[in-house]
Design a protein around this motif. Structure first.
Motif, short mmCIF file in Angstrom:
data_model
loop_
_atom_site.label_atom_id
_atom_site.label_comp_id
_atom_site.label_asym_id
_atom_site.label_seq_id
_atom_site.Cartn_x
_atom_site.Cartn_y
_atom_site.Cartn_z
N ASP A 1 -1.81 14.64 -1.31
CA ASP A 1 -3.17 14.11 -1.38
C ASP A 1 -3.23 12.67 -1.90
N GLY A 2 -2.16 12.19 -2.53
CA GLY A 2 -2.17 10.87 -3.13
C GLY A 2 -1.82 9.77 -2.16
N PRO A 3 -1.71 8.53 -2.66
CA PRO A 3 -1.28 7.41 -1.82
C PRO A 3 0.14 7.64 -1.30
N SER A 11 -0.04 14.98 6.69
CA SER A 11 0.09 14.49 5.32
C SER A 11 0.59 15.62 4.42
N TYR A 16 -4.84 3.21 8.59
CA TYR A 16 -4.78 4.57 9.11
C TYR A 16 -5.30 4.68 10.55
N ASP A 63 -1.03 10.98 1.52
CA ASP A 63 -2.12 11.12 2.49
C ASP A 63 -2.21 9.86 3.34
N ASN A 86 0.81 -1.23 0.00
CA ASN A 86 0.00 0.00 0.00
C ASN A 86 0.84 1.27 0.00
N LYS A 116 -4.28 9.08 5.48
CA LYS A 116 -5.66 8.61 5.64
C LYS A 116 -6.05 7.61 4.56
N ARG A 117 -5.28 7.53 3.48
CA ARG A 117 -5.57 6.57 2.41
C ARG A 117 -4.95 5.20 2.68
N HIS A 118 -4.14 5.08 3.72
CA HIS A 118 -3.56 3.79 4.07
C HIS A 118 -4.61 2.94 4.78
#
Length: 244
Positions: free
Chosen positions: A224-226, A221, A205, A198, A169, A200-202
């Motif tokens: 905005d991306g992974p 973060s 999280y 970001d 991820n 929060k995308r993991h």
């Protein structure tokens, strides 16, 4: 220069966000002896132990802005004249985790220069099977976040608060997936764990956020991306020299 951060990426969102948080940003140059995907990865280019920075002599000559910042912040620079970075394990000679007064690394990889500093300063050098020890670990205050079960086991055995997350991820150039340490960096100046992308995308999280809360650490973060592995964010602040 008091507070600065070194990173191997020119991504505007990373750089601008760090500057807006009050950090001088140094984007490190490539090192020709390392393979292209990791040639700007801080965790492959130098290691910090106590108030010393171990760095390759040839690379230090081409990275004057970086070494100048080290000097300005009071770090002693210890050079290593090795020219073998062609493949693993040689390429990982600086990829050690210095945490809680101990050095964690695969003893088959660790630079003799780092071993010498450890011996001179009576710092325990703890063996882990993972050759990319620094890259695989995100420092979170006094705690560590990792996806490597063997590293998790050794850290736990050494009384380090540790969170084991799922593997993958995290993007990286040239490999199937990156590591959490390579996609982040902890700054003791503002007690914040910064992420390249970001967090929060993991998928883990919430567990990461709860662990950071338990360590009293904030999360930030930078994009905005992974999450993306750039070899870590290396934060520095002024110190006094005590390691040679």
């Amino acid at each position: 220069m008091i507070n600065f951060v070194a990173l191997g990426s020119d991504a505007p969102d990373y750089v601008n966000n760090l500057q807006n948080r009050g950090y001088e940003v140094i984007t490190v140059p490539r090192f020709s002896l390392l393979s292209e995907p990791v040639s700007r990865h801080c965790d492959m280019l130098f290691a910090r132990v106590l108030d010393a920075v171990v760095i390759n002599e040839k690379y230090s000559c081409s990275a004057s802005s970086l070494t100048g910042a080290f000097n300005a912040a009071g770090y002693s620079i210890v050079t290593d004249n090795s020219e073998d970075f062609s493949k693993y394990p040689e390429e990982a000679k600086y990829n050690v985790l210095y945490h809680g007064g101990k050095i964690y690394g695969n003893k088959k990889c660790v630079s003799p220069v780092i071993v010498n500093i450890a011996e001179k300063n009576s710092i325990p050098l703890i063996h882990v099977n993972q050759g990319y020890a620094a890259c695989s670990c995100a420092v979170c205050g006094e705690g560590i976040i990792t996806a490597d079960p063997s590293v998790f086991r050794v850290l736990t055995e050494n009384s380090v608060s540790c969170l084991l997350i799922s593997e993958g991820n995290i993007g990286i150039n040239g490999y199937s997936f990156g590591f959490i340490g390579g996609a982040s960096g902890y700054s003791p100046t503002d007690n914040t764990l910064y992420f390249c992308g970001d967090i929060k995308r993991h998928p883990d999280y919430k567990r990461i956020s709860n662990f950071a809360d338990s360590m009293g650490v904030s999360l930030f973060s930078l994009g905005d991306g992974p999450l993306f592995d750039i070899g870590g964010l290396a934060f520095f602040r002024a110190v006094s020299n005590n390691a040679r």
